[in-house]
Design a protein around this motif. Structure first.
Motif, PDB file in Angstrom:
ATOM      1  N   PHE A   1      -2.914  -4.346  -0.935  1.00  0.00           N
ATOM      2  CA  PHE A   1      -1.807  -3.418  -0.860  1.00  0.00           C
ATOM      3  C   PHE A   1      -1.473  -2.979  -2.269  1.00  0.00           C
ATOM      4  O   PHE A   1      -1.130  -3.983  -3.115  1.00  0.00           O
ATOM      5  N   ARG A   2      -1.454  -1.774  -2.328  1.00  0.00           N
ATOM      6  CA  ARG A   2      -1.453  -1.179  -3.595  1.00  0.00           C
ATOM      7  C   ARG A   2       0.378  -0.840  -3.855  1.00  0.00           C
ATOM      8  O   ARG A   2       0.602   0.262  -3.542  1.00  0.00           O
ATOM      9  N   GLU A   3       0.871  -1.739  -4.505  1.00  0.00           N
ATOM     10  CA  GLU A   3       2.484  -1.393  -4.764  1.00  0.00           C
ATOM     11  C   GLU A   3       2.888  -0.248  -5.359  1.00  0.00           C
ATOM     12  O   GLU A   3       3.662   0.300  -4.911  1.00  0.00           O
ATOM     13  N   SER A   4       2.177   0.276  -6.289  1.00  0.00           N
ATOM     14  CA  SER A   4       2.384   1.338  -7.053  1.00  0.00           C
ATOM     15  C   SER A   4       2.332   2.582  -6.109  1.00  0.00           C
ATOM     16  O   SER A   4       2.903   3.573  -6.439  1.00  0.00           O
ATOM     17  N   LYS A   5       1.571   2.580  -5.208  1.00  0.00           N
ATOM     18  CA  LYS A   5       1.388   3.568  -4.201  1.00  0.00           C
ATOM     19  C   LYS A   5       1.811   3.359  -2.887  1.00  0.00           C
ATOM     20  O   LYS A   5       2.171   4.628  -2.045  1.00  0.00           O
ATOM     21  N   GLY A   6       2.272   2.370  -2.831  1.00  0.00           N
ATOM     22  CA  GLY A   6       3.100   1.753  -1.191  1.00  0.00           C
ATOM     23  C   GLY A   6       2.073   2.034  -0.333  1.00  0.00           C
ATOM     24  O   GLY A   6       2.464   2.202   0.886  1.00  0.00           O
TER      25      GLY A   6
ATOM     26  N   TYR B   1      -2.784   1.523   9.156  1.00  0.00           N
ATOM     27  CA  TYR B   1      -3.173   0.277   8.485  1.00  0.00           C
ATOM     28  C   TYR B   1      -2.100  -0.529   7.834  1.00  0.00           C
ATOM     29  O   TYR B   1      -2.092  -1.456   7.402  1.00  0.00           O
ATOM     30  N   ASN B   2      -1.036   0.438   7.175  1.00  0.00           N
ATOM     31  CA  ASN B   2      -0.175  -0.056   6.236  1.00  0.00           C
ATOM     32  C   ASN B   2       0.932  -1.121   7.181  1.00  0.00           C
ATOM     33  O   ASN B   2       1.348  -1.840   6.642  1.00  0.00           O
ATOM     34  N   TRP B   3       0.900  -0.856   8.381  1.00  0.00           N
ATOM     35  CA  TRP B   3       1.513  -1.687   9.234  1.00  0.00           C
ATOM     36  C   TRP B   3       1.263  -2.778  10.044  1.00  0.00           C
ATOM     37  O   TRP B   3       1.422  -3.617  10.919  1.00  0.00           O
ATOM     38  N   ASP B   4      -0.327  -3.309   9.779  1.00  0.00           N
ATOM     39  CA  ASP B   4      -1.105  -3.982  10.384  1.00  0.00           C
ATOM     40  C   ASP B   4      -1.113  -5.354   9.899  1.00  0.00           C
ATOM     41  O   ASP B   4      -2.238  -6.182   9.512  1.00  0.00           O
ATOM     42  N   VAL B   5       0.012  -6.035   9.480  1.00  0.00           N
ATOM     43  CA  VAL B   5       0.436  -7.333   9.080  1.00  0.00           C
ATOM     44  C   VAL B   5       1.376  -7.913  10.226  1.00  0.00           C
ATOM     45  O   VAL B   5       2.512  -8.373   9.703  1.00  0.00           O
ATOM     46  N   LYS B   6       0.962  -8.203  11.269  1.00  0.00           N
ATOM     47  CA  LYS B   6       1.887  -8.567  12.228  1.00  0.00           C
ATOM     48  C   LYS B   6       2.387 -10.036  11.874  1.00  0.00           C
ATOM     49  O   LYS B   6       3.471 -10.369  12.431  1.00  0.00           O
TER      50      LYS B   6
END
Length: 728
Positions: free
Chosen positions: A484-489, A526-531
């Motif tokens: 996860f690249r926090e600077s890009k979100g 895939y941003n949300w694929d951390v169930k």
């Protein structure tokens, strides 16, 4: 006289009450197997006739429901979307020996789970079919009593067909490194038989006796012709098509009546019960009365317990298997036990456990999610120690590469050390031979899905008293943070030197299907694929408010290009709402995440919109590959008003039920109900709730609440109550 009138009135009332009862006693009437039978871009559904989770599955083979030519009628479909074994086609008069195809009349075709019929347009032959578990029954009605033929064929490359005496047929067929067999009987004499088409004995033409009707009953086996005969004799010992049809109907009525609904429209009921029917296509029990052939060690085993195959687990662990943990928990235990047997027989826990062996499609070690979810929902009738050993071995010793199963390679050692799967830069040539030419590395998706599966293994290890393992896998569950690249979100690919890949477009990078970095979808999905760690994910995104804004934007963000350009690269990204992809499984849980972000009313809004838009009751109503019940289970859950966001946690998130009342009849004799008062197409927002009579302000409830036979009562309204459900 008065007594006579009273008696007549009483009889009339009783008759009317019986008719009314008959109208509502069978949910089978709402099932339409042609729903979704024209694919938007990908595969359509098929109007499949079978019994729940049974071995014989049949549909008329053609391109889709708009095709007016039937290629042939199979004796069995051995795996959804992969193939069939053996074929049959009736003819009257001249037989076209070079082509199987015959046209049929749309209006005279009828499909149901237990029964199929069509009339072939040119010959006027009426075809009927009804299934049993390991056997089937065709009935052909000819317009003339003469010049009637049946053509039998081997669908795959090698095999043979035989006619014995005047009425006995049999055959074998090779496919995917194993064999299928059939034994069949006709109720009319074969007066002439011949092999044609220069294919040896792969195409058999049979002239049948002077009769307007010919019936063909048969058994299928993966063991032998003799076993196929046993299967037939046990299931269809006598002639009588209507008896087989009636029995199949009763089986389906029992399965479908396990959930009853009140309210909603006819279209809602048709969509709901057709989806429920679809969830019974997989897995498939191939135990043949105490014996089964396993392609995992190529042996015939003696076992009284069912042996299940055909599990596309990347699709099924999310909603399909959780649904049947509620409806059929003992069957789920048998399915998991089958996986344990496969692990013992092959040395690896399978991925897509098909009848011909493991077909390691897609990504992840999702047997971990399935088995852990079952364990924490009280399903225990399987060898959990052996299951755990297989899951642990796959995580630590097997390769994580997409579409591979077997020993780990160098990329897996890199993952174990660095905590992420390395990506290649655009244009960089692949140097690892084991990487699939088409499927690529899918580096971000592999990292995310393995993180979740390892979290599931950690939970299972903890409950089994394996503290060191639990700690190890819990640490590995944090690996998602490395991509996860926090600077890009955004979830973002990283090379083997730890550098972020540039250039990178979260909407479009990764090549065909995004496969350099993702699986069939882009970074927005895939941003949300951390169930397994939503709180951790929201923190990476800048907190809950920032995450909610990002989730809002998912449904609103434009494509950045024309649809035909998008779909040339992302053909699986169907059912679009902004960048949200309803037609692909990684999106299923995403609308429910508003619950955890403190805005359950947005979950209610989105779910109703998605149901109303993409899951109606026509030929185009399923927006992506249905995958044998995977997508349909999402529909069943969402129309009932709740969903299992994180398999492995025995909790359901509340959405917005489509019906006024839903009753789930459980195998333990209890009934769980969801009541939605004042519910309508516009009154979709929850105003207040009670669980078992107690005020309920939580947006979720437990699996144990279902098992106890609880009652969830919701009061609905047309405007959202933005305060309800802010807590878990």
């Amino acid at each position: 006289m008065k007594n006579s009138i009273k008696l007549m009135l009483l009889c009339l009332l009783l008759s009317q009450s019986r008719l009314k009862a008959q109208e509502v006693t069978s949910n089978l009437q709402y099932v339409d197997p042609t729903i979704g039978a024209v694919g938007h871009i990908l595969e359509p559904t098929r109007p499949t006739m079978h019994l729940p989770n049974s071995m014989v599955r049949v549909y008329p083979v053609r391109k889709d429901q708009l095709d007016d030519q039937i290629s042939y009628f199979p004796l069995n479909m051995y795996s959804h979307r992969i193939g069939n074994v053996f074929a049959v086609m009736p003819y009257n008069g001249v037989v076209n020996e070079k082509s199987w195809k015959q046209r049929f009349t749309y209006d005279l075709e009828k499909t149901a789970p237990h029964y199929y019929t069509a009339v072939l347009e040119e010959s006027g032959i009426k075809v009927e079919f009804s299934p049993s578990e390991r056997s089937g029954y065709y009935r052909f009605k000819f317009p003339s009593s003469s010049a009637n033929w049946l053509r039998l064929g081997v669908v795959n490359e090698t095999g043979e067909l035989k006619v014995s005496g005047k009425r006995i047929l049999s055959g074998s067929e090779d496919f995917q490194g194993m064999k299928a067999y059939f034994y069949g009987e006709l109720n009319a004499d074969v007066t002439e038989s011949k092999y044609k088409d220069g294919t040896g004995n792969k195409n058999l033409f049979l002239k049948v006796g002077n009769s307007h009707g010919v019936e063909f009953r048969y058994g299928i086996s993966y063991i032998s012709v003799e076993q196929a005969k046993i299967n037939l004799e046990k299931e269809i010992p006598n002639w009588g098509f209507e008896k087989v049809k009636s029995t199949a109907k009763q089986v389906w009525e029992e399965a479908l009546n396990q959930i009853t609904v009140e309210g909603g429209t006819l279209a809602n009921k048709r969509s709901f019960y057709t989806a429920l029917y679809r969830t019974y296509e997989r897995m498939v029990n191939i135990n043949e009365y105490g014996r089964y052939y396993s392609a995992y060690d190529h042996k015939v085993h003696s076992d009284s317990r069912p042996f299940y195959v055909d599990n596309w687990i990347w699709d099924s662990y999310l909603a399909h298997q959780p649904l049947h943990m509620i409806l059929n928990p003992d069957r789920q235990a048998d399915m998991i036990s089958s996986y344990v047997n496969m692990y013992e027989q092959s040395g690896w826990m399978p991925s897509f456990a098909l009848v011909f062996g493991d077909n390691p499609c897609m990504t992840g070690n999702h047997a971990a999610a399935w088995i852990t979810d079952a364990w924490f929902k009280g399903i225990r009738n399987f060898n959990v120690e052996k299951a755990y050993a297989g899951l642990k071995k796959n995580s630590l010793e097997a390769t994580l590469l997409p579409w591979r199963n077997g020993p780990a390679i160098g990329l897996d050692s890199f993952y174990a050390e660095k905590g992420y799967f390395p990506a290649l830069r655009p244009g960089e040539k692949e140097s690892v031979n084991e990487v699939h030419d088409f499927e690529k590395r899918q580096s971000v998706a592999v990292t995310l899905q393995q993180s979740y599966d390892d979290w599931c293994i950690s939970k299972l290890a903890g409950t089994l008293g394996k503290a060191a393992d639990s700690k190890l896998f819990l640490a590995k569950a944090e690996n998602y943070k490395n991509v996860f690249r926090e600077s890009k979100g955004f979830m973002w690919p990283k090379d083997d030197k730890g550098q972020w890949i540039e250039p990178f477009d979260p909407k479009f990078s990764g090549g065909q299907g995004g496969r350099e970095y993702f699986t069939e979808n882009n970074a927005y999905t895939y941003n949300w694929d951390v169930k397994h760690d939503l709180e951790g994910l929201f923190k990476l995104m800048g907190g809950k408010q920032a995450a909610e804004n990002k989730l809002d934007n998912l449904f609103r963000e434009d494509l950045g290009r024309s649809k035909y350009v998008l779909w040339n690269t992302f053909p699986d990204a169907t059912g679009l709402v902004g960048q949200f992809v309803m037609g692909n499984e990684p999106s299923f849980h995403i609308p429910y995440l508003y619950n955890d972000l403190g805005s359950p009313w947005k979950t209610q809004k989105r779910i109703r919109m998605l149901m109303d838009t993409w899951f109606t009751d026509n030929l185009f109503s399923i927006p992506g590959d249905e995958d044998g019940g995977g997508m349909s289970a999402f529909v069943v859950f969402s129309m009932m008003g709740f969903y299992p966001v994180t398999p492995g946690i025995p909790v359901y998130h509340i959405g917005s039920p489509v019906f006024n009342k839903i009753s789930l009849k459980l195998k333990n004799g209890k009934t769980f109900t969801v009541v939605a008062r004042n519910n309508s197409s516009t009154a979709k927002y929850i105003q207040s709730a009670k669980l078992n009579g107690v005020n309920w302000d939580k947006h979720s409830f437990n699996h144990s609440d279902i098992l106890k036979g609880g009652n969830l009562e919701l009061v609905m309204g047309e405007t959202p109550n933005k305060q309800w459900g802010k807590t878990k």
